[in-house]
Design an enzyme around this catalytic site. Structure first.
Site, short mmCIF file in Angstrom:
data_model
loop_
_atom_site.label_atom_id
_atom_site.label_comp_id
_atom_site.label_asym_id
_atom_site.label_seq_id
_atom_site.Cartn_x
_atom_site.Cartn_y
_atom_site.Cartn_z
N LYS A 113 -25.52 19.44 -10.36
CA LYS A 113 -26.39 19.05 -11.48
C LYS A 113 -26.04 19.81 -12.76
CE LYS A 113 -30.38 17.22 -9.05
NZ LYS A 113 -31.82 17.36 -8.76
N LYS A 195 -22.80 7.55 -1.16
CA LYS A 195 -24.18 7.21 -0.85
C LYS A 195 -24.79 6.33 -1.96
CE LYS A 195 -28.54 9.58 -0.38
NZ LYS A 195 -29.27 10.81 -0.55
N LYS A 198 -30.12 6.53 -6.57
CA LYS A 198 -31.00 5.99 -7.60
C LYS A 198 -30.53 6.38 -8.98
CE LYS A 198 -34.48 9.59 -6.73
NZ LYS A 198 -35.86 9.91 -6.46
#
Ligand code: TRP
Length: 331
Positions: A113, A195, A198
């Site tokens: 992140k 994966k 979202k």
């Protein structure tokens, strides 16, 4: 016999995908009778990356309505919003003093992140795992259903708990990871070895729980497959394998049964069938979510009761912690 305590949470950031549904929410429903469940909407975690306030507020209620629409029962579980239970922030502060900067800097998600939000590497982002440890430890949690991406966070929660217990005496129960047996892995429709996420920038990569039927079908029609025409699951066919996994998760059959069912069919028909099956499962959930969102009085009541219940447990743990570390609480 007392039920074991299970804790899980989802952040109200981004649109939930069908991967969140099969990997998390649907399992929450299955687990709710067997365990004493705490399900939180982790809005305090969400603000570690920038959020639009109006959107954050809207997503919080939408997520609550979605849980209930999917079958999570507010009577059987403690369903609440993290920021409404002040002990999360309070315990985080205490645990911060027992967590090392070096450990946090080494966390995989923090590194990812930080790279992604290089302009906003804030203290909260680094502290994220400690807040998550506080979530889990406040409720004397036995098990936490986690996907691989949250494994490391659960490990650190255990380490912090053990460290506290060693220093101050038995206070926290050590949580165990609970690995889900099925449906845990749904890949992106565009890069199936990744994966489904979202936060994917490519809108065709993920199917959202809020997508209408046409959108779902269109996304599956564009899903990557390969150049031969066989519908079988195998390592060299990640796209087809992913679609078979999705189909089996939504049609309630095994992958082998799905292969059999589509034997001899073309990719076009196959993708359409997968899209229709998924859309048909989503439609009633969306309708129920919409109905619930129109009933704000009910949703507010659910949140109030959830927060009250969570507060009672959390207060007990925090009070014990304060006593052990020497915070004066009156005599
Ligand atoms: N970090 C989790 C996620 O993004 C959400 C979360 C917050 C959580 N607190 C938790 C999950 C406690 C399990 C237990 O998926």
């Amino acid at each position: 016999m007392e039920k074991k305590v299970l804790y899980s949470a989802v952040q109200p950031s981004g649109n939930l995908t069908i991967g969140n549904y099969t990997g998390a929410i649907r399992n929450w429903v299955k687990l709710q009778s067997e365990y004493e469940c705490y399900y939180a909407i982790a809005n305090m975690h969400a603000i570690t990356v920038r959020q639009d306030p109006a959107e954050l507020r809207r997503r919080t209620v939408e997520l609550l309505a979605l849980y209930i629409a999917c079958g999570v029962s507010p009577e059987h579980c403690t369903l609440y919003v993290q920021s409404q239970v002040p002990q999360h922030a309070e315990l985080t502060w205490v645990l911060n003093t027992m967590t090392y900067v070096g450990e946090m800097e080494r966390m995989t998600q923090f590194k990812d992140k930080s790279a992604k939000h290089a302009e906003n590497i804030n203290m909260g982002l680094m502290d994220y795992p400690v807040l998550m440890a506080a979530d889990i430890l406040l409720y004397q949690t036995d098990i936490v259903p986690v996907g691989v991406d949250q494994r490391q966070h659960l490990e650190i929660a255990r380490d912090i708990a053990a460290r506290f217990n060693n220093r101050f005496g038995e206070t926290f129960r050590l949580p165990e990871a609970y690995t889900l047996k099925e449906g845990a892995k749904i890949g992106s429709l565009q890069e199936p070895t990744k994966k489904m996420s979202k936060s994917d920038e490519n809108p065709n990569a993920s199917v959202y729980l809020s997508d209408d039927k046409d959108t779902v079908i269109r996304k599956f029609r564009r899903a990557v497959t390969d150049s031969d025409n066989r519908i079988v699951a195998s390592e060299d066919k990640p796209g087809v394998t992913n679609l078979l996994n999705i189909y089996s998760a939504f049609a309630g059959c095994t992958v082998a049964e799905a292969e059999k069912q589509f034997e001899g069919k073309g990719y076009g028909d196959f993708k359409l069938a997968v899209g229709e099956t998924v859309a048909d499962v989503l439609a009633p959930v969306q309708a129920e979510q919409k109905r619930l969102l129109a009933d704000k009085a009910y949703l507010n009541q659910v949140l109030k009761e959830g927060a009250d219940r969570a507060y009672k447990t959390a207060r007990k743990t925090l009070s014990k912690v304060y006593r052990k570390i020497g915070f004066y609480q009156g005599e």
